[in-house]
Design a protein around this motif. Structure first.
Motif, mmCIF file in Angstrom:
data_model
loop_
_atom_site.group_PDB
_atom_site.id
_atom_site.type_symbol
_atom_site.label_atom_id
_atom_site.label_comp_id
_atom_site.label_asym_id
_atom_site.label_seq_id
_atom_site.Cartn_x
_atom_site.Cartn_y
_atom_site.Cartn_z
ATOM 1 N N GLU A 89 0.152 4.776 -2.926
ATOM 2 C CA GLU A 89 1.410 5.201 -2.305
ATOM 3 C C GLU A 89 1.663 4.380 -1.054
ATOM 4 N N ASP A 90 2.901 4.369 -0.618
ATOM 5 C CA ASP A 90 3.247 3.640 0.606
ATOM 6 C C ASP A 90 2.580 4.293 1.813
ATOM 7 N N MET A 91 2.000 3.455 2.666
ATOM 8 C CA MET A 91 1.360 3.934 3.897
ATOM 9 C C MET A 91 1.739 3.005 5.032
ATOM 10 N N ASP A 92 1.854 3.582 6.228
ATOM 11 C CA ASP A 92 2.060 2.741 7.396
ATOM 12 C C ASP A 92 0.692 2.272 7.895
ATOM 13 N N GLU A 93 0.715 1.524 8.974
ATOM 14 C CA GLU A 93 -0.518 0.943 9.520
ATOM 15 C C GLU A 93 -1.567 2.011 9.850
ATOM 16 N N ARG A 94 -1.152 3.077 10.495
ATOM 17 C CA ARG A 94 -2.081 4.146 10.878
ATOM 18 C C ARG A 94 -2.680 4.821 9.645
ATOM 19 N N GLU A 95 -1.839 5.132 8.677
ATOM 20 C CA GLU A 95 -2.313 5.806 7.468
ATOM 21 C C GLU A 95 -3.258 4.905 6.667
#
Length: 78
Positions: free
Chosen positions: A27-33
């Motif tokens: 799934e799409d994740m940002d840098e932190r995730e």
């Protein structure tokens, strides 16, 4: 930074080797995730089999960072 499914990760091993890997997430994740996901994988202390046939023993990873985010990625076993 925008969310995305693929992150280029650089692993620094305690053997002084460097492994680069294009991590394809479900799934799409940002840098932190993405950083939290990788950290959880490394905290397991077992083998992590990457998609391209490379296996890492997670206890051998000294540090990692996300490409183009090196200044903001903070993970180290020290």
């Amino acid at each position: 930074m925008a969310k995305k499914k693929e992150w280029h990760v650089i692993f620094l091993l305690d053997s002084k080797r460097v492994i680069t890997h294009d991590l394809d997430l479900s799934e799409d994740m940002d840098e932190r995730e993405a950083t939290e996901f990788i950290t959880k994988q490394l905290d397991r202390g077992t083998w992590w089999f990457l998609e391209d046939g490379v296996a890492l023993h997670t206890s051998g990873v000294e540090a990692f960072y996300l490409d183009k985010c090196a200044r903001r990625t903070r993970f180290s076993r020290d």
